[in-house]
Design a protein around this motif. Structure first.
Motif, PDB file in Angstrom:
ATOM      1  N   UNK A  52      48.898  38.737  42.337  1.00 15.01           N
ATOM      2  CA  UNK A  52      48.041  39.048  41.055  1.00 15.01           C
ATOM      3  C   UNK A  52      46.546  39.291  41.523  1.00 15.01           C
ATOM      4  N   UNK A  53      46.178  38.778  42.786  1.00 14.70           N
ATOM      5  CA  UNK A  53      44.820  39.283  43.274  1.00 14.70           C
ATOM      6  C   UNK A  53      45.153  40.579  43.867  1.00 14.70           C
ATOM      7  N   UNK A  54      46.100  40.885  44.418  1.00 13.25           N
ATOM      8  CA  UNK A  54      46.193  42.213  44.714  1.00 13.25           C
ATOM      9  C   UNK A  54      46.081  43.197  43.709  1.00 13.25           C
ATOM     10  N   UNK A  55      46.698  42.924  42.615  1.00 15.45           N
ATOM     11  CA  UNK A  55      46.566  43.746  41.256  1.00 15.45           C
ATOM     12  C   UNK A  55      45.321  43.979  41.024  1.00 15.45           C
ATOM     13  N   UNK A  56      44.409  42.896  40.994  1.00 17.14           N
ATOM     14  CA  UNK A  56      43.018  42.807  40.291  1.00 17.14           C
ATOM     15  C   UNK A  56      41.988  43.799  41.366  1.00 17.14           C
ATOM     16  N   UNK A  57      42.198  43.635  42.778  1.00 17.27           N
ATOM     17  CA  UNK A  57      41.359  44.224  43.585  1.00 17.27           C
ATOM     18  C   UNK A  57      41.695  45.869  43.804  1.00 17.27           C
ATOM     19  N   UNK A  58      42.927  46.328  43.218  1.00 17.03           N
ATOM     20  CA  UNK A  58      43.074  47.673  43.067  1.00 17.03           C
ATOM     21  C   UNK A  58      42.690  48.398  41.660  1.00 17.03           C
ATOM     22  N   UNK A  59      41.943  47.910  41.046  1.00 16.46           N
ATOM     23  CA  UNK A  59      41.417  48.507  39.893  1.00 16.46           C
ATOM     24  C   UNK A  59      40.177  49.534  40.376  1.00 16.46           C
ATOM     25  N   UNK A  60      40.519  50.504  39.999  1.00 14.86           N
ATOM     26  CA  UNK A  60      39.603  51.864  40.598  1.00 14.86           C
ATOM     27  C   UNK A  60      38.240  51.593  40.285  1.00 14.86           C
ATOM     28  N   UNK A  61      37.959  51.093  38.700  1.00 19.92           N
ATOM     29  CA  UNK A  61      36.735  50.721  38.490  1.00 19.92           C
ATOM     30  C   UNK A  61      36.091  49.642  38.870  1.00 19.92           C
ATOM     31  N   UNK A  62      36.621  48.595  39.818  1.00 23.08           N
ATOM     32  CA  UNK A  62      35.809  47.407  40.169  1.00 23.08           C
ATOM     33  C   UNK A  62      34.720  47.540  40.840  1.00 23.08           C
ATOM     34  N   UNK A  63      33.763  46.792  40.603  1.00 20.87           N
ATOM     35  CA  UNK A  63      32.376  46.729  40.944  1.00 20.87           C
ATOM     36  C   UNK A  63      32.671  46.645  42.587  1.00 20.87           C
ATOM     37  N   UNK A  64      32.066  47.307  43.760  1.00 20.82           N
ATOM     38  CA  UNK A  64      32.155  47.098  45.006  1.00 20.82           C
ATOM     39  C   UNK A  64      31.976  45.688  45.672  1.00 20.82           C
ATOM     40  N   UNK A  65      31.050  44.950  44.988  1.00 19.56           N
ATOM     41  CA  UNK A  65      30.544  43.813  45.491  1.00 19.56           C
ATOM     42  C   UNK A  65      31.927  42.869  45.035  1.00 19.56           C
ATOM     43  N   UNK A  66      32.223  42.872  43.891  1.00 22.24           N
ATOM     44  CA  UNK A  66      33.329  42.216  43.166  1.00 22.24           C
ATOM     45  C   UNK A  66      34.604  42.299  44.185  1.00 22.24           C
ATOM     46  N   UNK A  67      34.774  43.772  44.219  1.00 22.48           N
ATOM     47  CA  UNK A  67      36.029  44.028  45.226  1.00 22.48           C
ATOM     48  C   UNK A  67      35.948  43.526  46.481  1.00 22.48           C
ATOM     49  N   UNK A  68      34.924  43.498  47.159  1.00 21.76           N
ATOM     50  CA  UNK A  68      34.862  42.778  48.598  1.00 21.76           C
ATOM     51  C   UNK A  68      34.975  41.220  48.433  1.00 21.76           C
ATOM     52  N   UNK A  69      34.587  40.734  47.283  1.00 15.89           N
ATOM     53  CA  UNK A  69      34.592  39.259  47.099  1.00 15.89           C
ATOM     54  C   UNK A  69      36.099  38.843  47.033  1.00 15.89           C
ATOM     55  N   UNK A  70      36.865  39.693  46.126  1.00 18.78           N
ATOM     56  CA  UNK A  70      38.545  39.719  46.366  1.00 18.78           C
ATOM     57  C   UNK A  70      39.326  40.024  47.468  1.00 18.78           C
ATOM     58  N   UNK A  71      38.753  40.933  48.051  1.00 16.33           N
ATOM     59  CA  UNK A  71      39.350  41.105  49.551  1.00 16.33           C
ATOM     60  C   UNK A  71      39.139  39.898  50.363  1.00 16.33           C
ATOM     61  N   UNK A  72      38.119  39.368  50.343  1.00 16.55           N
ATOM     62  CA  UNK A  72      38.030  38.118  51.308  1.00 16.55           C
ATOM     63  C   UNK A  72      38.604  37.057  50.786  1.00 16.55           C
ATOM     64  N   UNK A  73      38.811  37.106  49.460  1.00 18.10           N
ATOM     65  CA  UNK A  73      39.524  35.836  48.998  1.00 18.10           C
ATOM     66  C   UNK A  73      41.008  36.082  49.116  1.00 18.10           C
ATOM     67  N   UNK A  74      41.488  37.328  49.096  1.00 20.96           N
ATOM     68  CA  UNK A  74      42.793  37.863  49.715  1.00 20.96           C
ATOM     69  C   UNK A  74      43.287  37.429  51.096  1.00 20.96           C
TER      70      UNK A  74
END
Length: 200
Positions: A52-74
């Protein structure tokens, strides 16, 4: 059979997770802490949360900073997953420590726990593909395509389950032996990743 136990527990975990559908929901493991069932429950919970983390980070409208945070969490979660696989292999090494391999015994291409890892991910694919095959808001064509894929996944689970049970039976009989290698993921280690140690 280990595969039957694993498949049952993986399905249980996915059902338990989706009661809350919350990546941060604390694990409530119903099995004895010393049991293989306990390890399998934890393993699939790790995988389900990461799915489900992988689902969240693939949102094309995700904020880049938030996306990086999710990537590091993954990345961190993936290391937890790897550590758990190696821990389960430790369980099997201990379980079979008294078995003497036959002179003609061979090593398998992957360890029992890494095969079980694939079975865990397969359980998630089956669950979510079935959701898509039954999604009433999707087109009939979409549902049919997903049902075709689901049938393949179900067949794959059957074959993989059989292979895992055969591998464990061969180890018990001394026909194969375990040899476990650590993954040694270099990009997570500041002393091995040149981007990190050069910056430091």
């Amino acid at each position: 059979m280990i595969s039957e136990i694993a498949n049952r527990i993986f399905n249980q975990v996915i059902t338990d997770y989706h009661q809350f559908d919350d990546i941060d929901y604390p694990v409530e493991n119903p099995y004895d802490a010393e049991s293989l069932e306990h390890l399998l429950y934890v393993k699939n919970w790790i995988d389900t949360a990461q799915w489900h983390m992988e689902d969240v980070v693939r949102n094309p409208n995700i904020d880049p900073v938030e996306g990086l945070s999710w990537k590091r969490r993954i990345d961190a979660q993936n290391q937890v997953r790897t550590d758990m696989v190696e821990f389960i292999d430790g369980y099997f090494l201990n379980l079979y420590r008294g078995i003497t391999a036959l002179p003609e015994a061979k090593i398998n291409t992957e360890s029992p726990a890494w095969a079980i890892d694939r079975l865990s991910i397969l359980a998630l694919k089956i669950y979510h593909m079935q959701e898509e095959a039954e999604r009433v808001t999707a087109t009939a064509e979409h549902r049919l395509q997903c049902q075709t894929k689901l049938n393949i996944l179900l067949s794959q689970r059957e074959d993989l389950s059989t292979s895992i049970d055969e591998l464990l039976a061969d180890i018990e009989a001394g026909k194969k032996y375990m040899k476990v290698y650590k993954q040694m993921k270099m990009y997570n280690d500041p002393s091995l990743n040149p981007v990190l140690y050069n910056k430091a």
